[in-house]
Every structure is written in C-alpha cells, then in structure tokens.
Design a protein around this motif. Structure first.
Motif, mmCIF file in Angstrom:
data_model
loop_
_atom_site.group_PDB
_atom_site.id
_atom_site.type_symbol
_atom_site.label_atom_id
_atom_site.label_comp_id
_atom_site.label_asym_id
_atom_site.label_seq_id
_atom_site.Cartn_x
_atom_site.Cartn_y
_atom_site.Cartn_z
ATOM 1 N N THR A 47 0.843 -1.185 0.000
ATOM 2 C CA THR A 47 0.000 0.000 0.000
ATOM 3 C C THR A 47 0.879 1.236 0.000
ATOM 4 O OG1 THR A 47 -0.016 0.185 2.404
ATOM 5 C CG2 THR A 47 -1.698 -1.235 1.428
ATOM 6 N N ASN A 48 0.267 2.396 -0.121
ATOM 7 C CA ASN A 48 0.992 3.622 0.153
ATOM 8 C C ASN A 48 1.276 3.691 1.652
ATOM 9 O OD1 ASN A 48 1.276 4.771 -2.396
ATOM 10 N ND2 ASN A 48 -0.800 5.560 -2.373
ATOM 11 N N PRO A 49 2.360 4.331 2.065
ATOM 12 C CA PRO A 49 2.646 4.432 3.500
ATOM 13 C C PRO A 49 1.478 5.054 4.248
ATOM 14 C CG PRO A 49 4.519 5.195 2.211
ATOM 15 C CD PRO A 49 3.386 4.995 1.252
ATOM 16 N N GLN A 50 1.085 4.434 5.383
ATOM 17 C CA GLN A 50 -0.104 4.931 6.078
ATOM 18 C C GLN A 50 -0.077 4.687 7.583
ATOM 19 O OE1 GLN A 50 -3.042 2.748 3.896
ATOM 20 N NE2 GLN A 50 -2.753 0.885 5.092
ATOM 21 N N TYR A 51 1.003 4.119 8.101
ATOM 22 C CA TYR A 51 1.042 3.806 9.523
ATOM 23 C C TYR A 51 2.124 4.628 10.209
ATOM 24 C CZ TYR A 51 1.200 1.069 13.809
ATOM 25 O OH TYR A 51 1.156 0.686 15.120
ATOM 26 N N PRO A 52 1.888 5.303 11.334
ATOM 27 C CA PRO A 52 0.639 5.282 12.082
ATOM 28 C C PRO A 52 -0.460 6.193 11.547
ATOM 29 C CG PRO A 52 2.265 6.603 13.222
ATOM 30 C CD PRO A 52 2.965 6.008 12.055
ATOM 31 N N GLN A 53 -0.077 7.233 10.775
ATOM 32 C CA GLN A 53 -1.077 8.066 10.108
ATOM 33 C C GLN A 53 -0.560 8.407 8.716
ATOM 34 O OE1 GLN A 53 0.366 9.927 13.018
ATOM 35 N NE2 GLN A 53 -0.905 8.862 14.511
ATOM 36 N N LYS A 54 -1.490 8.471 7.763
ATOM 37 C CA LYS A 54 -1.086 8.790 6.393
ATOM 38 C C LYS A 54 -0.460 10.178 6.299
ATOM 39 C CE LYS A 54 -4.517 6.003 3.902
ATOM 40 N NZ LYS A 54 -5.633 6.025 2.934
ATOM 41 N N GLU A 55 -0.961 11.106 7.124
ATOM 42 C CA GLU A 55 -0.581 12.512 6.964
ATOM 43 C C GLU A 55 0.915 12.746 7.151
ATOM 44 O OE1 GLU A 55 -3.018 11.376 8.855
ATOM 45 O OE2 GLU A 55 -4.751 12.030 7.667
ATOM 46 N N ILE A 56 1.547 11.964 8.035
ATOM 47 C CA ILE A 56 2.957 12.261 8.336
ATOM 48 C C ILE A 56 3.854 12.015 7.130
ATOM 49 C CG2 ILE A 56 2.658 11.720 10.785
ATOM 50 C CD1 ILE A 56 4.161 9.122 10.310
ATOM 51 N N TYR A 57 3.390 11.197 6.175
ATOM 52 C CA TYR A 57 4.231 10.899 5.001
ATOM 53 C C TYR A 57 4.198 12.023 3.966
ATOM 54 C CZ TYR A 57 4.606 6.328 7.089
ATOM 55 O OH TYR A 57 4.866 5.298 7.968
ATOM 56 N N GLN A 78 9.487 11.539 3.572
ATOM 57 C CA GLN A 78 9.458 11.171 2.157
ATOM 58 C C GLN A 78 10.770 10.485 1.784
ATOM 59 O OE1 GLN A 78 8.501 14.681 -0.086
ATOM 60 N NE2 GLN A 78 6.489 14.899 0.851
ATOM 61 N N GLN A 79 10.663 9.255 1.267
ATOM 62 C CA GLN A 79 11.835 8.460 0.960
ATOM 63 C C GLN A 79 11.806 7.985 -0.477
ATOM 64 O OE1 GLN A 79 12.081 5.237 3.729
ATOM 65 N NE2 GLN A 79 12.007 6.546 5.524
ATOM 66 N N GLU A 80 12.990 7.746 -0.997
ATOM 67 C CA GLU A 80 13.085 7.189 -2.338
ATOM 68 C C GLU A 80 12.667 5.720 -2.313
ATOM 69 O OE1 GLU A 80 17.003 7.736 -3.773
ATOM 70 O OE2 GLU A 80 16.928 9.919 -3.710
ATOM 71 N N GLU A 137 4.739 -9.337 -0.637
ATOM 72 C CA GLU A 137 3.486 -8.635 -0.385
ATOM 73 C C GLU A 137 3.489 -8.213 1.076
ATOM 74 O OE1 GLU A 137 -0.069 -10.627 -2.239
ATOM 75 O OE2 GLU A 137 1.380 -12.241 -2.316
ATOM 76 N N ARG A 138 3.141 -6.985 1.326
ATOM 77 C CA ARG A 138 3.090 -6.518 2.705
ATOM 78 C C ARG A 138 2.289 -5.233 2.790
ATOM 79 N NH1 ARG A 138 7.043 -2.413 3.846
ATOM 80 N NH2 ARG A 138 8.387 -1.990 2.078
ATOM 81 N N ILE A 139 1.898 -4.865 4.003
ATOM 82 C CA ILE A 139 1.311 -3.554 4.244
ATOM 83 C C ILE A 139 2.446 -2.619 4.645
ATOM 84 C CG2 ILE A 139 -0.165 -2.231 5.800
ATOM 85 C CD1 ILE A 139 -2.108 -4.428 5.805
ATOM 86 N N SER A 140 2.548 -1.490 3.974
ATOM 87 C CA SER A 140 3.653 -0.575 4.197
ATOM 88 C C SER A 140 3.582 0.046 5.583
ATOM 89 C CB SER A 140 3.587 0.544 3.172
ATOM 90 O OG SER A 140 4.745 0.598 2.434
#
Length: 391
Positions: free
Chosen positions: A19-29, A35-37, A387-390
């Motif tokens: 997924t797109n990064p979302q843990y612990p909150q989507k907003e921090i990304y 923000q990472q390469e 496969e994993r949850i980001s």
C-alpha cells in the motif's frame, strides 16, 4: 521489511506489492522528513486505500485489512508475471491469504514471515468483536502455516507455538529484526554535563506499558539532572499526553513520530533507555524492535517485562529487568546509581552493543535470508514477489 527487501534485491529480481505508507497516520508521510526514495533494484507496485480511521478502533482496522485484501487480490488476478517465490508478512492474516492465492496461480513456493502471533495477540484486546474475529481467524492461521513452504520468525519465542501447529518436521527459520552496518558503526556522543536523558521510542499501543516510566518521571520530578523523552505513536498516544499534563510532569517531553534515522540519532545522544511490556501472557514471546535499536545505540536498558524479551536483555547483560512495578524501589536505586556513574552506564550499553553486533546484524542475517530463499525445489529463475502492508 525494508531490510528484507533491500537485501533480497541485491541478488534476486524483486517485485513488491504494497500500500501507500499509512502507519501510524497517512498525513505524516506528506512531511519532507518522511518522504523516501523507492527501494533500489526492486519494482514497487502500490495500492491506494480509502480507510483513514484505523488507528484507534479495531473495527476500522479490520475494514482496512479487507480493503487491502481485495485490492491486492485484484493485483494477483491481473498480473501475468512469473514468480518463483512469494514472500508475505503477517500480521494481518489477510496478506498471507493473498500469498496462498499467488502460490497457486504462479506455481511458486510460499514463504510466510511471522512478525507477531496474530490472532493470539487479539487476546489482549477486549471486546466481543475482537473475540469473534480471533476464533474465526484460528483456522485461517492454521491453514496458512500448514500450506507455507517455509516459515520465518523474528522472535525465537514464536517457534514452539508454530511447531504445535505444523509439527516438529517442518523447519521454522529465525531471522530477527536487525541493524545495518552504518547503524552499528555509529558512535555514541560523549557524556555531557547536561541532564541525563531517559528515552522511550516506539509504539504506544496495547502491548506497551509506560506506567513505570511515568512513575520514574514523577519520582525524579524535582531532579533537574534528569530529562525524560518519549518519541511515540499509536492508540494510546493521546492518553499518555493527557497523563503527563494531569500529573504536571514538566520533566517529560512527548514527541510525535519521527523518521527512523532521526530517532536513532536521538538514541545515540540519550543516556538510558526504557522498555515496558504489558504482563499479558500473549506478549511473553515477543522481542520489541526497540530493544534491538537500544542495544545498537549502546544504551543501558531498563526493562519492565518477562518472557523472551527479558531473556534477551539478561543474556546480553544490557541492563536491569523487573517483572513489574512492585520492584520500583530497587529500580529507583539503580537509576540513581546509573545517574552518578557514566562508567556503569557505558558497561551495560557496550554489552548490549556487542550482543547486537553478533546477533542483530544485517550483514550476518542477510546470508541466512538468502539461503532460505535460494533453497527452492526445481526452480530455475530467481524472481521473488513480496506482499506486505507498508509501514
């Protein structure tokens, strides 16, 4: 999982579905620090998720699992690639379920990487819904472990539990959370005449217990030589913040999540590290990643825990471990000793560092990981799908 991905991509063709990064909150990304390469030498395919309210309420987290399950199943359905091995991480169980489908479609081997004993962990969460989900999940867990070609764990405490399901003949591989060469080579800053910093860095969730940490802060409230620092995230973040305010613990600084590199630099500057686990039996088998990070940073550890994490800290001689807050007087005495003795702090910290170099080192563990992946039956190419949850 980033370490797993990077190490595999050096010698295998790796495609990552996540997924797109979302843990612990989507907003921090959205912040520049987070923000990472993308990973080197790996193809990354991401799915968008709509569920945003998953941090505090388990029902919404369950809906997120279902959403990711559906969207990644569509990935499998539409993808015409060829993979020799499927590498999935759990929890949750929805991801290995996708792995079972991919295993059949691609006629590939399946590696299940167990990072927590889910649904066992749900025993620590009260509520009728979690109880129902837990009992429904046990047959799914059993199916996944039995159908997996190989099983990896990041805690040796998980092995007996899994062996009771799969039998003694099926090997379970131990590949712990590890530190990079760069992290292990970083030196601690020399002690200063400023305040001693006692740090906690990590999740503020169901498993974690900060009761003793805040009690220490209260005891040393008037001591200007000691500063308490929490860098955390999770469902109990707001509760911890409120307790700090209500107790007027002005010597405690609470910071929101920070990137790993920045947190590690804070560990190198701190003087004492704290970890506490809830006394629920389900947490007896885990070793929190923060313990490994503390050791890598050369920090002496105050542990309020039991089971496997206690065993590791004591084997490494990396600090003091208490069973519960009943031993608080002894802990207060030890903290006073550590405050007055930089030499003693260094001794415990160096013990932990040496243990981490020997046991929690990616340079060593990558060889074990490569051997596990390379042990394929009648496979000629070297494609791996993860496969994993980001996070």
């Amino acid at each position: 999982m980033k370490g797993v991905s990077e190490n595999l991509s050096d010698n295998f063709n790796v495609t990552i579905w996540t997924t797109n990064p979302q843990y612990p909150q989507k907003e921090i990304y959205q912040e520049s620090d987070f923000q990472q390469e993308e990973l080197r030498n790996a193809k990354v395919k991401r799915v968008q998720t709509k569920n945003k309210r998953f941090e505090k309420i388990f029902f919404f987290r369950f809906l997120l699992y279902l959403e990711v399950l559906w969207k990644l199943l569509r990935f499998v359905w539409k993808d015409d690639g060829h993979y020799d091995m499927i590498f999935v991480s759990t929890p949750p169980l929805s991801i290995p379920l996708i792995g079972l489908v991919a295993k059949r479609k691609y006629k590939a081997e399946l590696i299940v990487d167990v990072r927590d004993l889910w649904p066992e962990t749900l025993k620590a969460i009260k509520g009728l819904f979690t109880r129902i989900i837990r009992y429904l999940a046990y047959p799914v867990e059993r199916l996944i472990y039995l159908r997996a070609d190989k099983i990896i764990v990041n805690s040796e405490g998980f092995i007996d539990y899994i062996k009771r399901i799969v039998g003694e003949d099926k090997e379970v591989y131990f590949v712990p959370n590890s530190l990079t060469k760069n992290e292990l080579e970083q030196e601690r800053q020399a002690p200063s005449n400023e305040a001693i910093t006692i740090i906690y860095a990590g999740n503020l969730g169901v498993a974690q217990d900060l009761t003793t940490f805040l009690s220490l802060a209260r005891t040393f409230k008037e001591n200007t030589k000691i500063h308490f620092l929490i860098i955390g995230y999770g469902i109990h973040y707001e509760e911890v913040r409120q307790e700090i305010m209500q107790r007027e613990l002005f010597n405690v600084e609470l910071k929101p999540p920070e990137p790993r590199d920045k947190v590690f630099q804070r560990l190198l500057k701190a003087d004492i590290a704290y970890m506490g686990l809830d006394r629920h039996p389900v947490f007896q088998t885990v070793i929190p990643g923060k313990v490994i990070d503390y050791m890598g940073a050369g920090l002496p550890i105050i542990g309020v825990t039991s089971g496997y994490s206690r065993h590791i800290i004591e084997e490494a001689e990396a600090g003091i471990v208490l069973e519960n807050e009943a031993d608080f007087d002894m802990l207060e005495s030890v903290v006073n000793q550590w405050i007055d003795s930089p030499k003693l702090r260094h001794q415990y910290g160096q013990n932990g560092k040496n243990f981490a170099i020997e046991h929690f080192n990616w340079e060593n563990n990558r060889k074990q990981l490569e051997r596990i992946v390379a042990q394929t039956d009648e496979k000629t190419s070297d494609d791996v799908c993860l496969e994993r949850i980001s996070k």
